[in-house]
Design a protein around this motif. Structure first.
Motif, PDB file in Angstrom:
ATOM      1  N   ASP A  63       0.833  -1.198   0.000  1.00  0.00           N
ATOM      2  CA  ASP A  63       0.000   0.000   0.000  1.00  0.00           C
ATOM      3  C   ASP A  63       0.873   1.256   0.000  1.00  0.00           C
ATOM      4  OD1 ASP A  63       0.830   0.502   2.659  1.00  0.00           O
ATOM      5  OD2 ASP A  63      -0.848  -0.636   3.486  1.00  0.00           O
ATOM      6  N   PHE A  65       1.441   3.561   2.184  1.00  0.00           N
ATOM      7  CA  PHE A  65       2.266   3.762   3.369  1.00  0.00           C
ATOM      8  C   PHE A  65       3.535   2.932   3.282  1.00  0.00           C
ATOM      9  CE2 PHE A  65       3.473   2.809   7.784  1.00  0.00           C
ATOM     10  CZ  PHE A  65       3.580   4.089   8.293  1.00  0.00           C
ATOM     11  N   HIS A  68       6.005   4.254   0.757  1.00  0.00           N
ATOM     12  CA  HIS A  68       6.709   5.459   1.196  1.00  0.00           C
ATOM     13  C   HIS A  68       8.084   5.103   1.756  1.00  0.00           C
ATOM     14  CE1 HIS A  68       7.195   9.509   2.859  1.00  0.00           C
ATOM     15  NE2 HIS A  68       7.515   8.966   4.028  1.00  0.00           N
ATOM     16  N   HIS A 136       8.381   2.875  12.050  1.00  0.00           N
ATOM     17  CA  HIS A 136       7.076   3.255  11.499  1.00  0.00           C
ATOM     18  C   HIS A 136       6.318   2.036  10.966  1.00  0.00           C
ATOM     19  CE1 HIS A 136       7.599   7.591  11.848  1.00  0.00           C
ATOM     20  NE2 HIS A 136       8.831   7.456  11.377  1.00  0.00           N
ATOM     21  N   LEU A 137       7.030   1.133  10.326  1.00  0.00           N
ATOM     22  CA  LEU A 137       6.375  -0.006   9.670  1.00  0.00           C
ATOM     23  C   LEU A 137       5.972  -1.100  10.651  1.00  0.00           C
ATOM     24  CD1 LEU A 137       8.624  -0.235   6.508  1.00  0.00           C
ATOM     25  CD2 LEU A 137       6.174   0.244   6.515  1.00  0.00           C
ATOM     26  N   LYS A 141       1.723   0.995  12.391  1.00  0.00           N
ATOM     27  CA  LYS A 141       1.002   0.882  11.124  1.00  0.00           C
ATOM     28  C   LYS A 141      -0.412   0.353  11.372  1.00  0.00           C
ATOM     29  CE  LYS A 141       1.216  -1.106   6.492  1.00  0.00           C
ATOM     30  NZ  LYS A 141      -0.199  -1.443   6.479  1.00  0.00           N
ATOM     31  N   ASP A 142      -1.393   1.007  10.760  1.00  0.00           N
ATOM     32  CA  ASP A 142      -2.814   0.629  10.847  1.00  0.00           C
ATOM     33  C   ASP A 142      -3.434   0.919  12.209  1.00  0.00           C
ATOM     34  OD1 ASP A 142      -2.741  -0.323   8.210  1.00  0.00           O
ATOM     35  OD2 ASP A 142      -2.073  -2.288   8.872  1.00  0.00           O
ATOM     36  N   THR A 257       3.338   8.183  13.257  1.00  0.00           N
ATOM     37  CA  THR A 257       3.049   7.162  12.256  1.00  0.00           C
ATOM     38  C   THR A 257       1.594   7.211  11.818  1.00  0.00           C
ATOM     39  OG1 THR A 257       4.741   5.742  13.231  1.00  0.00           O
ATOM     40  CG2 THR A 257       3.166   4.692  11.766  1.00  0.00           C
ATOM     41  N   GLN A 261       0.453   7.947   8.027  1.00  0.00           N
ATOM     42  CA  GLN A 261      -0.333   6.974   7.276  1.00  0.00           C
ATOM     43  C   GLN A 261      -1.616   7.603   6.735  1.00  0.00           C
ATOM     44  OE1 GLN A 261      -1.228   3.357   9.380  1.00  0.00           O
ATOM     45  NE2 GLN A 261      -1.800   2.283   7.525  1.00  0.00           N
ATOM     46  N   GLN A 262      -2.231   8.456   7.515  1.00  0.00           N
ATOM     47  CA  GLN A 262      -3.444   9.123   7.045  1.00  0.00           C
ATOM     48  C   GLN A 262      -3.138  10.023   5.845  1.00  0.00           C
ATOM     49  OE1 GLN A 262      -5.439  10.867  10.597  1.00  0.00           O
ATOM     50  NE2 GLN A 262      -6.973   9.333  10.099  1.00  0.00           N
ATOM     51  N   THR A 265      -2.354   7.925   2.626  1.00  0.00           N
ATOM     52  CA  THR A 265      -3.498   7.198   2.070  1.00  0.00           C
ATOM     53  C   THR A 265      -4.636   8.130   1.656  1.00  0.00           C
ATOM     54  OG1 THR A 265      -4.285   6.815   4.344  1.00  0.00           O
ATOM     55  CG2 THR A 265      -3.011   5.055   3.298  1.00  0.00           C
TER      56      THR A 265
END
Length: 471
Positions: A63, A65, A68, A136-137, A141-142, A257, A261-262, A265
């Motif tokens: 995706d 994120f 990136h 971050h990952l 995330k999410d 993060t 992510q916001q 996306t």
């Protein structure tokens, strides 16, 4: 035979080979590593980053994120259909309506991890494309999506679950409705961050992906158990994570993060009220995380070691309790060093207590192995059968082995002395001024062995009171 029959026969053969190849791999980390090695062996010149990109492509981890921080996985070559389908199921995380959790694997130490954040953390550590990308990952995330989905809960982490089979695991079922993150998600994110950080700092001696995973998850302990174990193994997950993350920093990184992510996306910028609520949830979740993963030791649940059901109606404890009673098992007489052996010992003790002694369950509240884990007996809330006359007044914790002349490993003792006891106080199971005693202090017995009793007499909270008559 006409061409139509040939085409049908060929299609059936391809389907059969694909199905059999997929079925040959379970969702055990050892099988996952074997499948990764198969990919590596088919292309000996491929480096770990290339293998990881191929895994991401198979699992659909691509995706905005992720892109990136990491290269577009579509640039990676496809893998054979049978392996691609296996990796898709093993890596792509989701929780179904019946609480089946997918995208998780069982590790040799008895814990379950989500694979996606593990792989993302490793790849980010290898590539070092952006500063602290592995944080971050893996960490947050999410989180924003999970927050909106579960913001009404009072607990933010959990639950754990159980596999249908620990030898050849295929189905993992959560014990209840999932919260913000399941236990497997937390484990996978911690492992991804630990390995990503390690690789980022030591990229000059990079191993093949299969070798890295095997080294981390499949280390065999020697007779000294965790006392002589290397630093970078899964049994030290919580110890290593503690050294990397401090709660205030974790809070800041998590919020950064979520906002990143916001933005990536295409979601609108969070309103101040939404951000305030999210910050409050993150703060509470981190507080719960610190308690569960920094204060408390790792605990193997009853269903994972194969416990039989409790017989009869359990008696609830009236918490908090004033005592912590220390035992040794005597039989089994040797320390257990693996999840398989400790689980077998737990089943043997439960069988003896239920069948020979006629008790409702294994007597102990918790049991310490020498494999780096505490094993759940009757647990936090149910009265045990460990210290005659005092079962309603304290937890009974036993160490697997006979400690008449020897001591348990330093690591096992620390799990109970420094973590389990503190965890019990913080969760309201023990009073802060609890008294720690050996079994022999209350009952006429040699338990927990002469050598071990001498040791626990030096522990904080140890206190010999006059024997209280059974009530």
């Amino acid at each position: 035979m006409d061409k139509g029959w040939w085409k049908l026969t060929l299609a059936l053969l391809v389907l059969l080979v694909s199905t059999n190849a997929e079925a040959s791999f379970s969702y055990h980390m050892e099988d996952f590593i074997r499948a990764v090695k198969q990919i590596e062996d088919e292309d000996p010149g491929s480096d770990p980053a290339t293998v990881l990109m191929r895994l991401r492509r198979a699992a659909g981890l691509n995706d905005a994120f992720i892109r990136h921080f990491l290269p577009d996985a579509q640039a990676a070559s496809e893998m054979p259909t049978n392996l691609s389908e296996y990796f898709r199921k093993a890596v792509h995380h989701r929780v179904l309506e019946d609480f089946k959790e997918e995208g998780v694997v069982l590790t040799p130490d008895g814990t379950t991890v989500t694979v996606a954040p593990l792989l993302l953390g490793i790849e980010a550590g290898i590539l070092k494309t952006k500063r602290q990308a592995h944080i971050h990952l893996t960490l947050a995330k999410d989180l924003g999506v999970s927050f909106r989905r579960h913001s009404s809960g009072t607990h933010y982490l959990g639950p754990d679950g159980c596999w249908n089979n620990v030898t050849s695991p295929q189905v993992f079922t959560l014990s209840s409705k999932p919260n913000l993150f399941t236990i497997a998600q937390i484990n996978g994110r911690m492992d991804g961050m630990i390995l990503g950080t390690e690789i980022s700092a030591n990229s000059s001696c990079l191993l093949k992906l299969s070798s890295l995973l095997k080294q981390y998850y499949s280390h065999q302990l020697d007779r000294e158990g965790m006392d002589s174990a290397p630093r970078l193994i899964s049994q030290r997950r919580r110890e290593n994570f503690k050294l990397l993350v401090f709660p205030p920093r974790l809070m800041r990184k998590t919020m950064m993060t979520v906002e990143l992510q916001q933005r990536l996306t295409g979601q609108p910028k969070m309103k101040m009220e939404t951000k305030r609520k999210l910050r409050a949830v993150v703060k509470m979740a981190i507080k719960e995380f610190v308690h569960m993963y920094m204060d408390c030791p790792p605990i193997i649940s009853r269903c994972m070691w194969g416990a039989e059901p409790y017989r009869g109606t359990p008696t609830s404890l009236s918490l908090p309790l004033p005592f912590l009673f220390i035992h040794h098992t005597h039989t089994p007489s040797e320390p257990c060093l693996t999840f398989e052996k400790c689980s077998a010992d737990m089943r043997a003790m439960q069988r003896f207590h239920q069948e020979d002694r006629g008790w409702d369950d294994i007597g102990y509240s918790f049991v310490a192995g020498s494999d780096g884990y505490i094993y759940e007996g009757r647990g936090w809330d149910i009265q045990g059968a460990h210290t005659y006359g005092q079962n309603s007044k304290g937890y009974g914790v036993s160490f697997i082995g006979d400690y008449q002349t020897n001591l348990p490993s330093q690591h096992a003792m620390s799990l109970v002395r420094d973590q389990l006891a503190s965890c019990a106080v913080n969760r309201g199971g023990l009073v802060s001024s609890y008294t720690l005693q050996g079994h022999r202090d209350v009952v006429s017995t040699t338990c927990p062995g002469d050598a071990f009793y001498k040791e626990i007499s030096t522990w904080e909270h140890f206190g010999v009171l006059s024997k209280i008559s059974p009530c």
